[in-house]
Structures are given as C-alpha cells and as structure tokens.
Write a protein that holds these residues in place. Structure first.
Motif, PDB file in Angstrom:
ATOM      1  N   THR A 176       0.863  -1.201   0.151  1.00  0.00           N
ATOM      2  CA  THR A 176       0.005  -0.061  -0.067  1.00  0.00           C
ATOM      3  C   THR A 176       0.845   1.219  -0.108  1.00  0.00           C
ATOM      4  O   THR A 176       1.531   1.449   1.083  1.00  0.00           O
TER       5      THR A 176
ATOM      6  N   PRO B 152      -1.057   4.803   1.956  1.00  0.00           N
ATOM      7  CA  PRO B 152      -2.295   4.408   2.978  1.00  0.00           C
ATOM      8  C   PRO B 152      -2.794   5.588   3.695  1.00  0.00           C
ATOM      9  O   PRO B 152      -2.242   6.643   3.586  1.00  0.00           O
TER      10      PRO B 152
ATOM     11  N   GLY C 116      -6.829   2.337   2.372  1.00  0.00           N
ATOM     12  CA  GLY C 116      -5.977   2.269   1.500  1.00  0.00           C
ATOM     13  C   GLY C 116      -6.457   0.699   0.984  1.00  0.00           C
ATOM     14  O   GLY C 116      -6.409  -0.048   1.675  1.00  0.00           O
TER      15      GLY C 116
END
Ligand code: ATP
Length: 313
Positions: A8, A11, A39
């Motif tokens: 991610t 995020p 996310g």
C-alpha cells in the motif's frame, strides 16, 4: 511458505462522519466518528488475515497518522514492514449525509522524491524474497514515477515471487507493457476500457479483446471483475465466465480488494484454477454483505462458495 506481502503505497486513516444533514458554510457536529486504517492494500491485508493466510503489510508510511495506522495493525495482530518517511500519511474523510449521499474529502498524502523511490525499491528488494506472493494495490503517491510498479514486478521476478497488480491508468499500463509481466491483474470493465481506449460491448467482445489486444498478452491471469455479474477470466489460453448468486449487497466498497485477497489466498494455497476463481468471487460477495470495508464473515464462506460456478467460455 505461503505468506503474502501486500503493498500500500499511500495508506490513509479513513474517517467516516455520519450526519443527518450536511450544512454548508456553518458548523456540523458529529457524534459517531469511525477512524480506520485504509487504502486498498490494507483492505487486501485485512481480508487475507481473515482467510488465515500469513500476511505482512508494506509500503510507505509516516508521521502520527502513519503511527495510528500501525497501531491499528498491531491491535489486529497484522505484521507490517513499511518504509518510514518524515512526512505525514493522509486522512481521507467521508461525510455520510442526507439519506445515502456521500461527500468525500481526500488528502493527496506525502509528496515524494526520486531518492525516496530508490530507497523504497531497496526496502522492497530486501523483504520480497521471504514471501510466496506480492499484491500491489491502488495508486502511487505524488512524486513517484508511474513506472514504479513495473520496477517492483521486475524486482519480485528476480526473486521468483509472482505479483498480483491491482492498479489503473499509467501505472498499470506500464507494468503490462514491460518485459517482465505481472502474474495476475484484476481490472474491472472501466479499467479494461481505459487500457485499450475502447468500450467493451459484451462478453464476446471482452473475450475477443483479451485474446487479441497486444497489451493483454503474456499475463498468466487476467480476472475482469464485473460487480454483481461475477467475473470473466483469461488464464493462459483459456477463458472462463464465473457466475455468482444474486445477493442483497449491503456495501460493495472494497469488494475488488477482497477479490484480490481471495485470488492471492487461492494461489498461495496452490488451489486449482477453478477453485482460485470460486474463492475470489466468494470473498468478493462476502465483503458486499458487510457494512465494513475489507471485512468478511468467514462463517458464511461455504454457503456462498457452493453457489459460485465456473463455465468455459
Ligand atoms: P471496488 O473498486 O469497489 O473495490 P471493483 O470494481 O474493483 O470494486 P467489482 O467488480 O465491483 O470490483 O467487485 C468485485 C467482486 O465482488 C465481484 O466480482 C463480485 O464477486 C463481488 N461483488 C461486487 N458487487 C457485488 C454485488 N452487487 N453483488 C454480488 N457480488 C458483488
């Protein structure tokens, strides 16, 4: 091992403010605030955890907002190994108001540099060989090159680790055009149309485009998710339509991410192609049955799995 590394890159803390009515240009007071780690990659992470697949969350994170996200992962006993930066990760605010309206305020998040990109690639290379699969989800933070995902696919391939890439636009396109291809992608119909710059008419047309368009060649798995209509799949040189039961959707947000988690789980557990597809659809359905995003009730798994069917197309 059968562990998954989820990526991610941007995020967020997703803040939800439910209001009866949103009043503009004045004060709105909100009582029930929820703040959750968000996310797309973190949705994948949560669902993998619920599927009992060993998972580690990675990407780029920073500041007190970043620390809030890491604390939540700790509370949920999710392993994480993000690269830390000196900027704040972002808040994303959703105001739920006036009977079903949703007004969102999304911060763009940190602004990064070429040297951050190099550091992250090193960070990623150091960790990737310990996993059997990588999932990469969502968009890139500002300042990083749109070729970063394609570079990560290449680094993972060097260590024989396959990548499931769930992204869009230029980042996805560059990864598909590179010499070293992702193992699997999970576009929806809009993303397919975006990639080839043409509308897709129906399943025959979709099959034809997956079979002939240059950009779709040499990707072992292309899973085109179709919302309530299930998905259409190209696997090596075979095509499948996966049919799903009619359900009452409560909140479909995050169903694509849940589908990715199901695909990843099936792959690392070395299931048959048919079971990988059935698992992915089951997990997508289970997410739409929940109010929460990236959350499933595993007790419902068997019932829905039996109602998903795969047909050759
Ligand atoms: P998102 O971006 O919201 O995560 P997506 O567009 O990437 O979603 P979808 O195709 O909407 O992904 O959904 C993924 C899967 O979730 C579907 O293939 C299906 O299994 C399940 N799903 C989504 N919406 C529904 C629905 N209304 N009814 C039943 N299943 C659904």
């Amino acid at each position: 091992s059968n562990s998954v590394l989820t990526i991610t890159m941007n995020p967020s803390v997703d803040i939800s403010y439910p209001l009866d009515h949103l009043k503009i240009d004045t004060v709105n007071r909100v009582k029930e605030v929820s703040k959750t780690a968000g996310g797309k990659g973190l949705n994948v992470t949560r669902v993998l955890k619920q599927l009992d697949v060993p998972v580690t969350a990675s990407g780029i994170i920073g500041g007190t907002i970043g620390q809030y996200i890491l604390n939540q992962l700790d509370e949920n006993k999710v392993d994480h190994a993000f690269m830390k930066i000196n900027q704040e990760s972002r808040n994303c605010i959703a105001i739920l108001h006036d009977d079903g309206d949703q007004t969102e305020i999304l911060e763009s998040g940190p602004s990064l540099s070429e040297s951050d990109e190099e550091s992250f690639l090193e960070h990623f290379e150091d960790q990737v060989s310990g996993f059997s699969l990588v999932t990469i989800s969502g968009s890139l933070p500002q300042g990083l090159s749109t070729a970063l995902y394609s570079k990560m696919v290449k680094v993972a391939a060097k260590h024989n680790v396959p990548v499931i890439l769930d992204s869009s636009n230029e980042a996805l396109r560059l990864a598909l055009e590179a010499d070293v291809k992702p193992f699997m992608i999970k576009p929806n119909q809009d993303e397919i149309a975006q990639l080839i710059g043409k509308e897709v008419e129906d399943l025959d047309d979709l099959k034809d485009k997956l079979a002939t368009e240059e950009i779709f060649q040499d990707i072992p798995w292309i899973v085109v998710s179709l919302g309530s209509k299930g998905c259409f799949v190209k696997h090596i040189d075979k095509f499948f339509k996966v049919n799903i039961p009619k359900i009452h959707a409560v909140n479909p947000v995050g169903s694509g991410d849940s589908t990715v988690a199901g695909l990843a789980a099936g792959i690392v557990n070395q299931e048959s192609p048919e079971d990988v597809m059935k698992r992915a659809m089951t997990v997508g359905i289970l997410n739409t049955l929940q109010e929460k995003t990236g959350y499933i009730d595993i007790n419902q798994y068997k019932d829905y799995f039996e109602k998903v069917n795969v047909v050759n197309y």
